[in-house]
Design an enzyme around this catalytic site. Structure first.
Site, PDB file in Angstrom:
ATOM      1  N   ASP A  22      -5.158  10.496  12.589  1.00  0.00           N
ATOM      2  CA  ASP A  22      -5.395  10.117  11.187  1.00  0.00           C
ATOM      3  C   ASP A  22      -6.066   8.752  11.100  1.00  0.00           C
ATOM      4  O   ASP A  22      -5.637   7.867  10.360  1.00  0.00           O
ATOM      5  CB  ASP A  22      -4.073  10.104  10.413  1.00  0.00           C
ATOM      6  CG  ASP A  22      -4.288  10.172   8.901  1.00  0.00           C
ATOM      7  OD1 ASP A  22      -5.399  10.536   8.481  1.00  0.00           O
ATOM      8  OD2 ASP A  22      -3.351   9.867   8.154  1.00  0.00           O
ATOM      9  N   GLY A  31       4.845   7.672   2.376  1.00  0.00           N
ATOM     10  CA  GLY A  31       5.673   6.623   1.818  1.00  0.00           C
ATOM     11  C   GLY A  31       4.881   5.400   1.420  1.00  0.00           C
ATOM     12  O   GLY A  31       3.660   5.439   1.285  1.00  0.00           O
ATOM     13  N   GLY A  81       0.831  -1.204   0.000  1.00  0.00           N
ATOM     14  CA  GLY A  81       0.000   0.000   0.000  1.00  0.00           C
ATOM     15  C   GLY A  81       0.859   1.244   0.000  1.00  0.00           C
ATOM     16  O   GLY A  81       2.076   1.195   0.207  1.00  0.00           O
ATOM     17  N   GLY A  84       0.892   5.509   1.297  1.00  0.00           N
ATOM     18  CA  GLY A  84       0.283   6.505   2.154  1.00  0.00           C
ATOM     19  C   GLY A  84       0.840   7.889   1.887  1.00  0.00           C
ATOM     20  O   GLY A  84       1.538   8.122   0.886  1.00  0.00           O
ATOM     21  N   SER A  85       0.547   8.829   2.789  1.00  0.00           N
ATOM     22  CA  SER A  85       0.957  10.220   2.595  1.00  0.00           C
ATOM     23  C   SER A  85       2.469  10.379   2.600  1.00  0.00           C
ATOM     24  O   SER A  85       3.017  11.216   1.878  1.00  0.00           O
ATOM     25  CB  SER A  85       0.354  11.089   3.700  1.00  0.00           C
ATOM     26  OG  SER A  85      -1.045  10.985   3.707  1.00  0.00           O
TER      27      SER A  85
END
Length: 765
Positions: free
Chosen positions: A601, A490, A485, A487-488
């Site tokens: 988050d 990495g 996956g 993310g913001s």
């Protein structure tokens, strides 16, 4: 601004009315059609008109154009619109209109009535929560119909094969819906079609050769579906194609060579598939192309030198493949290039100095290859940082790139002398160390005899460091096939160590602002907290240009995957257990730890599931520790839109109540399978308002339909009652004012009671 002037309705002979974009905000008069019998065009778009569309509008029998887009109309689309026999253009885009389907039918029934509009040419119903199935009668719509646009409408089910009967269609866009099944073969009958956009649905099957009969096609978008098989070679026969988007599917095998016939293609995106083989030399035929994206595939071999002809290319991405060889020197001839991504391949040799001539190049990423030699310093390279060149161990260049300086001939001669001197010094130091070690061991042996046998040295609590080389090997060079996956800050990769231990590696993208701080925060926090429902940190790896955290591997992926991916399903009890696990984690962070910790988050992609489907909260990259005695702190807002508490988003105020708010939104999402960022939530309509207006009587309209079974009415009643209680709790968590929200102890207790009630009632049934 305000209501429509009533004086207009005294002009019975009025033929055209245009009040578009006047900030009108009233309801339409219920008798509007009776007052304006001679009206042939009505423009009311771009206002704030509310209420329902009056049935009487069908009495304006001369109406040829009806434009109500960009308002706030609610209710169903009137079936009486079918009485407008002269209607040519119907634009209802961007409202809150529903389908008008009955309880016994999920079809978009208003379309049946439009069969009577024999002159209809344009049907535009984008961005309305229609939530229904296209009826087979769509094939009976006007033979004059040229334009159907029904994007972001929640349309479900199959595309009826009868669509092929609308033979004059030039534009058909059904993107961002919930369509399933195959692309009907009857689509080949739409010989005048110029734009076909079926992107962002759940269509499956292969792309049939039938689509190649659409010889006038200029824009074909089938991306973000579940299509598999080969790319039809006959697509190369549609020489009118300007835009071809097949990305984010499950397509395999090689790129057909006949695609090289598309000499006028402007944009072609085949990314995120399983295509393989070599990049075809016919790539050089796309001489007018501005975008080529073949990233996230399994292409091998060299980058073809024929790419030299692409002088109009602005955006080129070949990232996350298995390309080998060197970067062609001919890249320097692509004078329009602004974006170039060749990262995560197996490219070698030097970086061509010809790239210095690309004056428009603003983004370059050639990280994670095997490049060597000097990093150019001229032209656009003056603006690049080490983030463009990560994990190319043999590069050298200017100090700003944080690599070794490149050797010169005079320096090389001097270096030999220095190496000889260094060896002499090292031998001397080694001799001294050897003698010191001998003395140390001798003393230790003597002391051992005097130390009681039941005294052990304290075990170290510091986890062993894992080297970059170990991570590189364990992730197969950070290949796309190991990517779990993104993310913001990495990407997360699956890693298998030599001893077959499976781990998850979170690699931080140091080019993103805040990534360094995020790494430090996560290391600091995860070093000190331990809980069954928090992701366990094993170790970390850090140097100047690489930072990663080594985590416990979660084989069942994220909650987001289970909510939205094809072939994944969670029943009611599983969703309850997952949300209880998340509540347990938050209760620990807020109340069970020495200093309150706010995650900041919380969202489905940050909730990971282990072998037993136990949930673990992860990603503490923007978490905040509240100082002793402090209940609220200030910070810059970088959390995910849709889950952010109002006070966090507007003022940067962080407290444990922020997590409670996010948890409330997450509860709604988990049981409705609707994201808070869904297109239906515009302006004043939020996920919370949508839920509040649905309780208690319309809970069946918002619950994830997969949780209900048509043949089990009694069990469905229990499910609906259970979800209704959960949604009440979610609303209590997500109130506007932080002080009115529950705390996580009370939330956890309430959710456990709901579970007990559900289990008890299921047993009785």
């Amino acid at each position: 601004m305000g209501a429509i002037p009533t004086s207009i309705f005294n002009i019975s002979s009025l033929q055209s009315m245009s009040l578009a974009e006047n900030n009108l905000s009233s309801n339409l008069p219920s008798s509007i059609g009776l007052w304006l019998p001679n009206l042939d065009s009505l423009f009311l778009g771009g206002n704030k008109l509310t209420g329902i569309i009056p049935e009487s509008i069908s009495n304006a029998s001369n109406l040829a154009l009806l434009d109500l887009d960009g308002n706030a109309f609610t209710g169903s689309i009137p079936k009486s619109l079918g009485n407008l026999r002269l209607l040519e253009i119907l634009n209802l885009e961007n409202n809150n209109l529903t389908s008008g389907s009955s309880a016994s039918s999920t079809e978009l029934s208003f379309l049946n009535s439009l069969v009577n509009c024999k002159h209809l040419t344009d049907l535009i119903i984008n961005q309305n929560p229609l939530d229904g199935i296209l009826p087979t009668t769509i094939g009976n719509l006007s033979s004059s119909l040229e334009n159907i646009r029904a994007e972001y409408c929640g349309i479900r089910g199959n595309i009826p094969s009868e669509i092929g009967n609308v033979s004059n269609l030039a534009f058909l866009s059904l993107r961002h819906n919930g369509l399933i099944g195959f692309i009907p073969s009857t689509i080949k009958a739409l010989g005048k079609l110029q734009i076909l956009d079926l992107s962002d649905n759940r269509l499956h099957g292969s792309i049939l050769d039938d689509i190649c009969q659409l010889k006038n096609m200029g824009d074909l978008r089938l991306n973000q579906n579940e299509l598999f098989g080969l790319i039809p070679e006959c697509l190369g026969n549609i020489t009118s194609l300007r835009y071809l988007y097949l990305n984010s599917n499950k397509l395999t095998f090689v790129i057909p060579t006949r695609l090289g016939n598309l000499k006028d293609i402007l944009e072609i995106n085949l990314s995120s598939n399983s295509l393989n083989g070599n990049l075809p030399p016919q790539l050089g035929s796309f001489k007018v192309a501005t975008l080529i994206d073949f990233s996230m595939n399994q292409f091998t071999g060299k980058i073809p030198s024929t790419i030299i002809g692409l002088q109009n290319l602005v955006n080129l991405s070949l990232a996350h493949n298995k390309l080998q060889g060197s970067i062609p020197d001919s890249f320097g001839s692509m004078v329009s290039l602004q974006f170039l991504d060749l990262s995560y391949n197996d490219l070698s040799d030097v970086i061509p100095k010809s790239l210095e001539t690309l004056s428009h190049l603003s983004y370059l990423n050639i990280s994670f290859n095997r490049l060597k030699g000097q990093i150019p310093n001229g032209g656009p390279f003056a603006n690049f940082t080490i983030q463009s060149f990560l994990s190319n161990d043999a590069l050298c260049g200017a100090p700003k790139f944080q690599v070794a300086p490149c050797p010169t001939s005079s320096f090389h001669h001097l270096r030999k002398k220095r190496v000889a001197l260094a060896l002499y010094i090292l031998l001397l130091i080694a001799s001294i160390l050897l003698a010191t070690t001998f003395v140390f061991l001798f003393i230790k042996c003597r002391r051992r005899n005097q130390t009681p046998s039941n005294v052990d040295l304290l075990p170290t609590i510091t986890p062993p460091r894992i080297t970059y080389q170990q991570l590189f090997r364990a992730t197969n060079g950070f290949r796309e096939s190991n990517l779990l996956g993104m993310g913001s800050f990495g990407s997360v990769y699956k890693a298998i160590l030599k001893d077959n231990t499976v781990l998850a590696i979170k690699v931080f993208n140091l080019q993103v602002e805040g990534a360094f701080k995020s790494f430090d925060i996560e290391c600091e926090i995860m070093r000190n907290i331990r809980h069954r429902n928090l992701t366990k940190v094993i170790s970390s790896c850090s140097n100047l240009d690489f930072k990663a955290i080594v985590l416990e591997y979660m084989p069942n992926g994220s909650l987001e995957r289970w909510l939205y991916s094809y072939n994944y399903f969670l029943d009611l009890l599983q969703r309850l257990d997952i949300m209880i696990d998340v509540a347990c984690a938050l209760e620990y962070l807020h109340h069970g730890y020495s200093i309150p910790l706010v995650h900041c988050d919380l969202k489905p992609s940050n909730i990971l599931l282990d072998d037993d489907m136990v949930a673990h909260v992860s990603d503490f990259g923007i978490a905040k520790l509240l100082d002793l005695g402090e209940s609220v702190t200030h910070t810059k807002t970088i959390a995910t839109f849709g889950y952010i508490a109002p006070e966090f988003g507007s003022k940067g105020l962080v407290s444990t109540s922020c997590d409670v708010y996010s948890y409330g939104i997450l509860l709604m999402e988990a049981f409705t399978r609707v994201k808070p960022t869904d297109e239906m939530f515009l302006e004043d309509m939020t996920m919370r308002r949508w839920m509040r207006e649905s309780l208690p009587n319309a809970i069946s309209h918002v619950i994830d339909a997969n949780l209900l079974k048509p043949e089990e009415e009694h069990l469905n009643a229990i499910v609906l009652q259970c979800v209704s209680s959960i949604m009440d709790l979610a609303l209590s968590c997500s109130t506007e004012l932080p002080g009115e929200r529950l705390n996580m102890k009370d939330v956890l207790a309430a959710l456990k009671k709901v579970k007990l009630w559900y289990l008890a009632n299921c047993r009785r049934s």
